[in-house]
Design a protein around this motif. Structure first.
Motif, PDB file in Angstrom:
ATOM      1  N   VAL A 125       0.907  -1.370   0.003  1.00 43.90           N
ATOM      2  CA  VAL A 125      -0.124   0.115   0.083  1.00 43.90           C
ATOM      3  C   VAL A 125       0.882   1.218   0.027  1.00 43.90           C
ATOM      4  CG1 VAL A 125      -1.685   1.250   1.209  1.00 43.90           C
ATOM      5  CG2 VAL A 125      -1.899  -1.327   1.142  1.00 43.90           C
ATOM      6  N   ASP A 126       1.168   1.798  -1.187  1.00 46.36           N
ATOM      7  CA  ASP A 126       2.064   2.857  -1.385  1.00 46.36           C
ATOM      8  C   ASP A 126       1.577   3.886  -2.565  1.00 46.36           C
ATOM      9  OD1 ASP A 126       3.035   1.474  -3.273  1.00 46.36           O
ATOM     10  OD2 ASP A 126       4.905   1.145  -2.393  1.00 46.36           O
ATOM     11  N   GLY A 127       2.031   4.921  -2.521  1.00 48.19           N
ATOM     12  CA  GLY A 127       1.803   5.801  -3.913  1.00 48.19           C
ATOM     13  C   GLY A 127       0.090   5.955  -4.278  1.00 48.19           C
ATOM     14  N   ALA A 128       0.010   5.402  -5.601  1.00 49.01           N
ATOM     15  CA  ALA A 128      -1.327   5.611  -5.951  1.00 49.01           C
ATOM     16  C   ALA A 128      -2.309   4.649  -5.411  1.00 49.01           C
ATOM     17  CB  ALA A 128      -1.430   5.120  -7.459  1.00 49.01           C
ATOM     18  N   PHE A 129      -1.931   3.723  -4.772  1.00 47.46           N
ATOM     19  CA  PHE A 129      -2.914   2.811  -4.086  1.00 47.46           C
ATOM     20  C   PHE A 129      -3.195   3.441  -2.903  1.00 47.46           C
ATOM     21  CE2 PHE A 129      -3.360  -2.056  -2.414  1.00 47.46           C
ATOM     22  CZ  PHE A 129      -4.827  -1.635  -2.300  1.00 47.46           C
ATOM     23  N   SER A 130      -2.121   3.930  -2.095  1.00 46.25           N
ATOM     24  CA  SER A 130      -2.568   4.602  -0.898  1.00 46.25           C
ATOM     25  C   SER A 130      -3.550   5.786  -1.249  1.00 46.25           C
ATOM     26  CB  SER A 130      -1.301   5.414  -0.361  1.00 46.25           C
ATOM     27  OG  SER A 130      -1.507   6.042   0.730  1.00 46.25           O
ATOM     28  N   GLY A 131      -3.515   6.228  -2.419  1.00 49.03           N
ATOM     29  CA  GLY A 131      -4.594   7.463  -2.617  1.00 49.03           C
ATOM     30  C   GLY A 131      -6.063   6.948  -2.920  1.00 49.03           C
ATOM     31  N   VAL A 132      -5.898   5.683  -3.378  1.00 48.70           N
ATOM     32  CA  VAL A 132      -7.457   5.088  -3.899  1.00 48.70           C
ATOM     33  C   VAL A 132      -7.929   4.764  -2.529  1.00 48.70           C
ATOM     34  CG1 VAL A 132      -8.165   3.107  -4.601  1.00 48.70           C
ATOM     35  CG2 VAL A 132      -6.440   4.251  -6.039  1.00 48.70           C
ATOM     36  N   LEU A 133      -7.026   4.295  -1.514  1.00 46.36           N
ATOM     37  CA  LEU A 133      -7.590   3.986  -0.344  1.00 46.36           C
ATOM     38  C   LEU A 133      -8.186   5.186   0.377  1.00 46.36           C
ATOM     39  CD1 LEU A 133      -5.239   0.998   1.352  1.00 46.36           C
ATOM     40  CD2 LEU A 133      -7.496   0.929   0.699  1.00 46.36           C
ATOM     41  N   ASP A 134      -7.417   6.297   0.228  1.00 45.93           N
ATOM     42  CA  ASP A 134      -7.960   7.462   1.042  1.00 45.93           C
ATOM     43  C   ASP A 134      -9.270   8.035   0.471  1.00 45.93           C
ATOM     44  OD1 ASP A 134      -5.877   7.970   2.848  1.00 45.93           O
ATOM     45  OD2 ASP A 134      -4.722   8.934   1.406  1.00 45.93           O
ATOM     46  N   PHE A 191     -18.263   9.427   4.152  1.00 45.58           N
ATOM     47  CA  PHE A 191     -19.474  10.305   3.951  1.00 45.58           C
ATOM     48  C   PHE A 191     -20.566   9.542   4.056  1.00 45.58           C
ATOM     49  CE2 PHE A 191     -22.120  11.741   0.385  1.00 45.58           C
ATOM     50  CZ  PHE A 191     -22.690  13.032   0.796  1.00 45.58           C
ATOM     51  N   HIS A 192     -20.656   8.191   3.374  1.00 48.71           N
ATOM     52  CA  HIS A 192     -21.888   7.460   3.297  1.00 48.71           C
ATOM     53  C   HIS A 192     -22.245   7.344   4.915  1.00 48.71           C
ATOM     54  CE1 HIS A 192     -24.431   4.350   2.587  1.00 48.71           C
ATOM     55  NE2 HIS A 192     -23.656   3.179   3.262  1.00 48.71           N
ATOM     56  N   ALA A 193     -21.288   7.039   5.970  1.00 46.18           N
ATOM     57  CA  ALA A 193     -21.710   6.875   7.341  1.00 46.18           C
ATOM     58  C   ALA A 193     -22.418   8.259   7.655  1.00 46.18           C
ATOM     59  CB  ALA A 193     -20.528   6.799   8.250  1.00 46.18           C
ATOM     60  N   ALA A 194     -21.713   9.357   7.210  1.00 47.17           N
ATOM     61  CA  ALA A 194     -22.597  10.827   8.021  1.00 47.17           C
ATOM     62  C   ALA A 194     -23.970  10.847   7.191  1.00 47.17           C
ATOM     63  CB  ALA A 194     -21.682  11.938   7.405  1.00 47.17           C
ATOM     64  N   ALA A 195     -24.079  10.492   5.960  1.00 50.48           N
ATOM     65  CA  ALA A 195     -25.309  10.562   5.178  1.00 50.48           C
ATOM     66  C   ALA A 195     -26.512   9.561   5.817  1.00 50.48           C
ATOM     67  CB  ALA A 195     -25.125   9.902   3.811  1.00 50.48           C
ATOM     68  N   LEU A 196     -25.962   8.356   6.485  1.00 51.97           N
ATOM     69  CA  LEU A 196     -26.906   7.592   6.870  1.00 51.97           C
ATOM     70  C   LEU A 196     -27.244   8.084   8.487  1.00 51.97           C
ATOM     71  CD1 LEU A 196     -25.457   4.223   6.285  1.00 51.97           C
ATOM     72  CD2 LEU A 196     -27.104   5.149   5.143  1.00 51.97           C
ATOM     73  N   ASP A 207     -13.732  14.935   4.003  1.00 52.84           N
ATOM     74  CA  ASP A 207     -13.166  16.056   3.016  1.00 52.84           C
ATOM     75  C   ASP A 207     -11.579  15.729   3.321  1.00 52.84           C
ATOM     76  OD1 ASP A 207     -13.791  18.104   1.300  1.00 52.84           O
ATOM     77  OD2 ASP A 207     -12.353  19.241   2.575  1.00 52.84           O
ATOM     78  N   GLU A 208     -11.144  15.716   4.343  1.00 49.32           N
ATOM     79  CA  GLU A 208      -9.621  15.646   4.798  1.00 49.32           C
ATOM     80  C   GLU A 208      -9.131  14.525   4.167  1.00 49.32           C
ATOM     81  OE1 GLU A 208      -7.378  14.512   8.777  1.00 49.32           O
ATOM     82  OE2 GLU A 208      -8.980  15.877   8.917  1.00 49.32           O
ATOM     83  N   LEU A 209      -9.850  13.244   3.804  1.00 51.69           N
ATOM     84  CA  LEU A 209      -9.319  11.983   3.388  1.00 51.69           C
ATOM     85  C   LEU A 209      -9.278  12.416   1.892  1.00 51.69           C
ATOM     86  CD1 LEU A 209     -10.949   9.596   5.453  1.00 51.69           C
ATOM     87  CD2 LEU A 209      -8.443   9.561   4.890  1.00 51.69           C
ATOM     88  N   MET A 210     -10.267  12.839   1.304  1.00 44.64           N
ATOM     89  CA  MET A 210     -10.368  13.389  -0.182  1.00 44.64           C
ATOM     90  C   MET A 210      -9.195  14.070  -0.506  1.00 44.64           C
ATOM     91  SD  MET A 210     -11.672  12.129  -2.668  1.00 44.64           S
ATOM     92  CE  MET A 210     -11.300  12.639  -4.380  1.00 44.64           C
ATOM     93  N   HIS A 211      -8.792  15.064   0.312  1.00 43.47           N
ATOM     94  CA  HIS A 211      -7.684  16.098  -0.167  1.00 43.47           C
ATOM     95  C   HIS A 211      -6.652  15.236   0.025  1.00 43.47           C
ATOM     96  CE1 HIS A 211      -5.016  19.479  -0.009  1.00 43.47           C
ATOM     97  NE2 HIS A 211      -4.569  18.823   0.940  1.00 43.47           N
ATOM     98  N   SER A 212      -6.367  14.424   0.860  1.00 42.95           N
ATOM     99  CA  SER A 212      -5.095  13.586   0.794  1.00 42.95           C
ATOM    100  C   SER A 212      -4.804  12.480  -0.309  1.00 42.95           C
ATOM    101  CB  SER A 212      -5.235  12.466   2.237  1.00 42.95           C
ATOM    102  OG  SER A 212      -4.109  11.629   2.054  1.00 42.95           O
ATOM    103  N   ALA A 213      -6.053  12.018  -0.841  1.00 46.95           N
ATOM    104  CA  ALA A 213      -6.274  11.115  -1.936  1.00 46.95           C
ATOM    105  C   ALA A 213      -5.899  12.017  -3.229  1.00 46.95           C
ATOM    106  CB  ALA A 213      -7.594  10.878  -2.334  1.00 46.95           C
ATOM    107  N   CYS A 214      -6.344  13.216  -3.357  1.00 49.43           N
ATOM    108  CA  CYS A 214      -6.017  13.992  -4.597  1.00 49.43           C
ATOM    109  C   CYS A 214      -4.352  14.256  -4.476  1.00 49.43           C
ATOM    110  CB  CYS A 214      -6.743  15.287  -4.348  1.00 49.43           C
ATOM    111  SG  CYS A 214      -8.534  14.953  -4.830  1.00 49.43           S
ATOM    112  N   THR A 215      -3.616  14.143  -3.470  1.00 46.80           N
ATOM    113  CA  THR A 215      -2.311  14.412  -3.487  1.00 46.80           C
ATOM    114  C   THR A 215      -1.532  13.298  -4.404  1.00 46.80           C
ATOM    115  OG1 THR A 215      -1.918  13.354  -1.413  1.00 46.80           O
ATOM    116  CG2 THR A 215      -2.295  15.646  -1.385  1.00 46.80           C
ATOM    117  N   HIS A 216      -2.360  12.314  -4.437  1.00 45.57           N
ATOM    118  CA  HIS A 216      -1.619  10.975  -5.143  1.00 45.57           C
ATOM    119  C   HIS A 216      -2.102  10.802  -6.529  1.00 45.57           C
ATOM    120  CE1 HIS A 216       0.262   9.327  -1.671  1.00 45.57           C
ATOM    121  NE2 HIS A 216      -0.667   9.804  -0.812  1.00 45.57           N
ATOM    122  N   ALA A 217      -2.935  11.834  -6.796  1.00 45.78           N
ATOM    123  CA  ALA A 217      -3.635  11.871  -8.259  1.00 45.78           C
ATOM    124  C   ALA A 217      -2.665  11.710  -9.612  1.00 45.78           C
ATOM    125  CB  ALA A 217      -4.638  12.829  -8.615  1.00 45.78           C
ATOM    126  N   ALA A 218      -2.882  11.345 -10.641  1.00 48.64           N
ATOM    127  CA  ALA A 218      -1.901  10.944 -11.716  1.00 48.64           C
ATOM    128  C   ALA A 218      -1.378  12.166 -12.188  1.00 48.64           C
ATOM    129  CB  ALA A 218      -2.573  10.171 -12.879  1.00 48.64           C
TER     130      ALA A 218
END
Length: 366
Positions: free
Chosen positions: A71-80, A88-93, A148-159
């Motif tokens: 779990v590194d690089g791009a895979f880490s971003g996908v996990l985030d 987000f789903h939990a909050a919506a529920l 939102d915090e996790l999505m920001h982290s995911a975007c740092t690993h974008a292509a």
């Protein structure tokens, strides 16, 4: 199945680690904050992780992703990104249970009920119900902030930088659509009467699409694909596949909301009938009832029904043919989605995995 199991385990592990870090960071707030964090941890444990799975497959549809590897690089971003979707789903529920006045979720007291019980047990001043609702709203808000915090982290690993922008745009649009879809659902329940059939079916379908269908499948696919650098034609392929599977997913949920076994769904049998949900299933059932029977059906729907009354409505819906019609709609949407994969610019291994996951999402039993 091995890959989906591993991904679900990795998502849970990352969520657990994420919550542990925040618990440590928030320690200066004192022990009084612990119940809120404990509730977050309980609510985020387990689940089918469909949205996380679709996000990972969205990425895999563009680029290779070795889920069995490190779990590194791009895979880490996908996990985030996958974890952001789960939070987000939990909050919506949590917010949905407040709006619907639901007492249970996943076989346990809904979050607002659990907070109310804590208030009552401690014999605090004020109204237990108000404390429960307020606490649950705040927990939902907190989970949205963390998503939102996790999505920001995911975007740092974008292509690419452009890929990060697209992923963020899809995430932002998803949040807006779900909130407005939830409002449209709330608005439907306040109408004194059902609309004329065609209009009611259009309104019920719109709620289905924007409250659930798009964010359950289409948005996760688009977020994952965009992180991998998908172009517009590839994103369109994800829409062509994702929306009909999302519709099938929610139509199945509507069936479960009426006929589902409480031991499986974690909700009381017939919960949607008690809440008065004007789903596509209910709309189709009403359309094929004689006038007098339809009037009785409408009078019962949305009331505090006993087991016998729930059984009466369930039998009425089955005898109307609505269940068969919804099953046909589910099958047509799955066929449409699978057909869209033929000739789509999607990696073969991802296409096969998408077909398998689509079947799991749409064929859940009750």
């Amino acid at each position: 199945m091995e890959e989906t199991t591993r991904l679900a385990a990795l998502v849970q592990e990352r969520i657990t680690d994420f919550l542990a870090r925040h618990r440590e960071d928030l320690a200066p707030l004192g022990d009084d904050a612990s119940p809120l964090l404990d509730s977050a941890e309980r609510f985020l444990s387990g689940g089918k992780r469909f949205r996380a799975q679709f996000a990972a497959l969205g990425y895999r549809s563009v680029r290779e992703l070795d889920i069995s590897g490190d779990v590194d690089g791009a895979f880490s971003g996908v996990l985030d990104a996958a974890c952001a979707l789960e939070l987000f789903h939990a909050a919506a529920l949590i917010h949905d249970d407040i709006i619907d006045r639901s007492d249970t979720r996943r076989g346990r007291p809904a979050v607002h009920r659990a907070f109310a019980e804590r208030h009552a047990a401690a014999n605090w001043s004020g109204a237990s119900e108000h404390f429960g609702i307020a606490g649950a709203i705040l927990l939902g808000d907190l989970l949205q902030s963390w998503a939102d915090e996790l999505m920001h982290s995911a975007c740092t690993h974008a292509a690419t930088a452009a890929a990060a922008i697209r992923a963020r745009e899809h995430f932002n649009r998803m949040r807006s659509e779900v909130a407005i879809g939830q409002y449209l659902d709330l608005l439907e329940e306040q109408q004194p009467e059902f609309a004329e059939h065609d209009l009611q079916l259009e309104r019920s379908t719109r709620v289905l699409v924007y409250k659930s269908a798009k964010y359950s499948v289409e948005a996760p696919l688009l977020i994952g694909a965009s992180l991998a650098g998908a172009d517009e034609s590839h994103e369109q392929a994800m829409r062509d596949f994702g929306l009909p599977i999302g519709v099938a997913f929610q139509l199945r949920d509507d069936l479960l909301g009426v006929f589902g076994d409480a031991a499986v769904t974690g909700k009381p049998t017939g919960d949607d009938l008690i809440e008065g949900k004007r789903t596509v299933l209910v709309t189709l059932a009403r359309h094929h009832l004689p006038t007098t029977q339809r009037r009785i059906f409408d009078d019962l729907l949305g009331n505090d029904l006993d087991a016998e009354q729930v059984a009466i409505l369930q039998r009425t819906i089955r005898e109307s043919g609505a269940v068969d019609r919804v099953e046909e709609m589910i099958s047509r949407n799955v066929e449409r989605a699978l057909g869209s994969l033929a000739g789509a610019p999607v990696r073969r291994d991802a296409s096969d995995a998408l077909a398998r996951l689509a079947d799991r999402a749409a064929r859940r039993e009750f």
